[in-house]
Design an enzyme around this catalytic site. Structure first.
Site, mmCIF file in Angstrom:
data_model
loop_
_atom_site.group_PDB
_atom_site.id
_atom_site.type_symbol
_atom_site.label_atom_id
_atom_site.label_comp_id
_atom_site.label_asym_id
_atom_site.label_seq_id
_atom_site.Cartn_x
_atom_site.Cartn_y
_atom_site.Cartn_z
ATOM 1 N N HIS A 156 -7.601 -5.350 5.500
ATOM 2 C CA HIS A 156 -6.212 -5.409 5.050
ATOM 3 C C HIS A 156 -5.752 -6.847 4.821
ATOM 4 C CE1 HIS A 156 -6.541 -1.385 6.803
ATOM 5 N NE2 HIS A 156 -5.607 -1.051 5.944
ATOM 6 N N ARG A 199 0.843 -1.193 0.000
ATOM 7 C CA ARG A 199 0.000 0.000 0.000
ATOM 8 C C ARG A 199 0.882 1.249 0.000
ATOM 9 N NH1 ARG A 199 -4.064 3.244 -1.337
ATOM 10 N NH2 ARG A 199 -4.950 4.454 0.376
#
Length: 765
Positions: free
Chosen positions: A699, A520
């Site tokens: 996540h 990310r």
């Protein structure tokens, strides 16, 4: 002669090569060897970028997270992962994200490690786990391989390792075991590691103990003394690195620890340098972090030299120069940027340029300023250009901030009065369901945005495409049965950048990517001047989404503190002043949404916690202006407009009273990875408003089961009245795909309906 070095370099690559390789590997589209080859190529490039330094770092590169790397190097792998089949990389990614490419099951294989913020940055690390059975054993092969590779570029290699006491401090005990009881075993492994590094031909080792800039109990101070008195027998030189703040009451301790050198963040702790010079024993080197490793503004080289020259005269060869901290927190190379206004471009320095500044300073000190006179002249011109620029200051913005009143931050009625009005208006069920805002950012969505920016699509065609994506998102949510919907945010590239692009005072890069966690990456915008709202930003999209459904549609905004903390912020005025400008700008958008008929508005403050100073004694000052900024943003609305806020992946237990002062009607907050540990705060503190503890870890690709969500919500209902509980994921869904999102939300909604229907008989017990 002054010595130059670096505390760490960005890992992701100029074009996010690591991100794309990781994501292909996780999908099974790239082999393990190909992933490792990409990593090797990036490391070689990064060492070349640093080759002008006297010492280049090794060990700062990571496939996901350097703290997780340390856990694996120390043999501290959670039992739930260690028992599974597969290689080391499989275990590594199972801890990082709950699954490795070897795990084909849609439900995943393991609970991912808890993730939280690295000190007061936007970087996330995987929290080490400890219990009474924790034993450490050295597995240093990957670090040693990196060292040998680095020596192909420069024989002067300085490995970087996380210090043993900071490692324990960062971790969590899962069974109440005192973490410091593990120190002796841990130190024996560190001693072994340092001997291995000596055998690899290493002379200096950077050992990071950033907890020295925090408030430490006597037990932790004793642990630092114990650790370094034991490690002083190591056959290598230790450079003890601190960063992110001042040493304050730990200054004498840091100077006295038996190491060979001390690194001080002289950007954050410039006023401590003179004392450190006085107190540091004459046989130790002093490394000064003179270039800001966390922001992107050029250093005033002349002013820095004016300050450094007397220090150099006193320390001579004992002076080392470096950035203040690892350059992990800034983009790689300014030379990639082609679209920034030329004056703003001239004000900036990214990682490569910051190392050039270090070498210029060293050259000027070693050989005299004349040898770098042209560079200093260019630097002086850039500094003066920024100071004198008409872009920076807007009189109307300054006046508006000056006119802020306390009444602007106060709702018309108290929460319990507003809640009755809102319940009557929305008629939501018990345990209402919603999401945090974003839905999957598909390849098609990204391509449409790219084509529009490139001029390949007209504005009409772009809007039609975005409306189509919004309609798809609304229909999906209706089919799933969510209670409060969102428009999905297909038009948004990033929750901060999107808003910044439409506010005065912001600039934007093309390649200014920074790692947030794993693959990310974020591209923080640059606040260079006074911030102001120019025109409505979101109302068109949200109003269109609301026209498609009879269910309440939630407007989605980014709050002022998050806009501040997730941007590169101007350093020519207090951060609090910039935050108040942002508060007024976002307030204008809140009122525009309300005027457009949107009755639920979420103002995300995901970064509130990470802005806290590292010392609790300074928290109140920060929280006072941060909470005030949120209240100014949110509290101009009517009682029947419901204000939500969202926070994620930080430790919130110790600031719940401040969060309550925000007076949001509903707060959604991450709790899934920590198994609702956050809710322990509610044993002592009665949170007054509504709350949605996140039950779906977005996540991780793993899909939460109905039973797991029910169990998490039962824990929540033991502390918070059921009528004030919402059910939601712990963050936005933009990084997931629809194949994961649909079943996860279906399970979340099923759990909510079960709890609602069984509440009267089971009382959620």
């Amino acid at each position: 002669m002054v010595t130059t070095h670096n505390l760490g370099f960005p890992r992701i690559g100029r074009n996010r090569e690591l991100k794309f390789a990781l994501e292909k590997y996780w999908k099974g589209e790239l082999s393990e060897q190909a992933l490792l080859d990409t990593a090797n190529t990036l490391r070689m490039q990064h060492w070349q970028d640093q080759s002008q330094l006297d010492w280049i770092p090794a060990g700062d590169f990571s496939l996901y997270d350097h703290v997780l790397d340390t856990s694996f190097m120390l043999g501290n792998v959670p039992e739930r992962v260690a028992a599974l089949a597969g290689g080391e990389l499989d275990s590594y990614f199972r801890v990082a994200r709950g699954r490795s490419p070897a795990d084909k099951s849609a439900c995943g294989c393991v609970h991912a490690g808890e993730m939280t913020k690295w000190f007061d940055t936007n970087y996330h690390y995987i929290v080490p786990e400890f219990d009474k059975n924790t034993k450490f054993s050295l597995k240093a092969s990957r670090l040693l391989e990196q060292i040998q590779q680095a020596k192909q570029v420069n024989h002067s290699v300085k490995p970087i390792i996380l210090g043993p006491v900071t490692y324990l401090w960062l971790g969590k005990s899962k069974d109440g075991t005192d973490k410091l009881q593990l120190l002796d075993d841990l130190l024996s492994v560190y001693a072994q590691l340092l001997h291995e590094l000596k055998n690899a031909g290493i002379e200096w080792v950077q050992i990071d103990e950033p907890i020295l800039v925090t408030e430490l109990t006597e037990a932790w101070k004793h642990a630092l003394r114990k650790a370094y008195y034991q490690l002083q027998a190591a056959p290598v030189n230790l450079l003890l690195a601190t960063y992110f703040g001042q040493l304050q009451d730990n200054l004498q301790l840091a100077c006295e620890l038996p190491v060979n050198g001390l690194h001080l963040d002289s950007v954050a702790a410039k006023n401590e340098v003179a004392t450190v010079i006085d107190w540091l024993p004459s046989h130790k080197i002093l490394s000064l972090g003179v270039i800001n490793g966390r922001n992107i503004w050029k250093t005033d080289l002349t002013a820095t030299l004016d300050w450094l020259e007397p220090i150099h005269a006193r320390l001579t060869d004992r002076l080392w120069l470096a950035p203040s901290c690892s350059l992990l927190h800034v983009p790689v190379d300014l030379n990639n940027e082609r679209k920034l206004p030329r004056d703003i471009y001239s004000w900036l320095a990214f990682a490569v340029q910051k190392l050039q500044e270090v070498t210029v300073l060293a050259k000027a000190l070693n050989q005299g300023r004349d040898c770098v006179s042209e560079i200093l002249q260019e630097n002086n011109a850039a500094i003066a250009s920024r100071q004198q620029s008409e872009r920076v200051h807007q009189i109307t913005v300054t006046a508006r901030v000056r006119d802020i009143t306390d009444a602007m931050g106060t709702r018309q009625s108290l929460y319990h009065q507003r809640a009755m009005v809102q319940r009557k208006k929305f008629q939501l069920p018990l345990f209402p369901t919603t999401t945090i805002g974003s839905f999957p950012q598909t390849q098609n969505i990204r391509q449409v945005r790219r084509d529009f920016r490139a001029g390949k699509l007209s504005e009409h065609e772009y809007r039609q495409s975005m409306q189509k994506e919004i309609e798809l998102c609304v229909r999906e949510q209706e089919a799933l049965g969510l209670d409060v919907l969102v428009h999905g945010e297909p038009e948004r590239n990033d929750m901060v950048e999107y808003f910044g692009e439409q506010l005065a005072g912001y600039a934007f890069t093309e390649y200014g990517w920074v790692q947030s966690y794993g693959s990310r990456c974020v591209k923080p915008p640059i606040i260079y001047g006074d911030v102001a709202h120019l025109q409505p930003i979101t109302t068109e999209w949200i109003r269109y989404a609301q026209s498609l459904t009879n269910k309440p549609m939630k407007g989605m905004l980014t709050g002022p503190v998050t806009m501040l903390n997730w941007s590169f912020v101007r350093d020519d005025q207090p951060r609090a002043d910039t935050c108040m400008q942002l508060a007024l700008a976002i307030r204008d958008e809140v009122l525009a949404l309300e005027h457009a008929g949107i009755a639920i508005i979420q103002i995300d403050e995901a970064a509130l916690r990470e802005g806290l100073p590292l010392r609790k004694s300074q928290w109140d000052t920060y929280l006072d202006w941060a909470i005030r900024a949120f209240r100014i943003t949110a509290n101009g609305v009517k009682d029947d407009t419901q204000i939500h806020t969202h926070m994620c992946y930080s430790e919130f237990n110790d600031i719940m009273t401040a969060i309550a002062r925000m007076d949001a009607d509903v707060i959604t907050i991450e709790t899934s990875r920590s198994n609702m540990e956050l809710l322990d705060a509610f044993d002592q503190f009665q949170y007054p408003n509504e709350i949605g503890p996140g039950v779906y870890d977005i996540h991780s690709p793993n899909i939460p089961s109905v039973d797991s969500i029910i169990e998490l919500m039962k824990k929540a209902a033991q502390r918070i009245p059921a009528e004030r509980l919402w059910v939601n994921p712990d963050c936005g869904l933009k990084t997931r795909n629809w194949e994961e999102v649909r079943p996860a939300l279906r399970n979340m909604i099923a759990a909510s309906r079960y709890l609602s229907s069984h509440l009267s008989t089971t009382q959620v017990s």
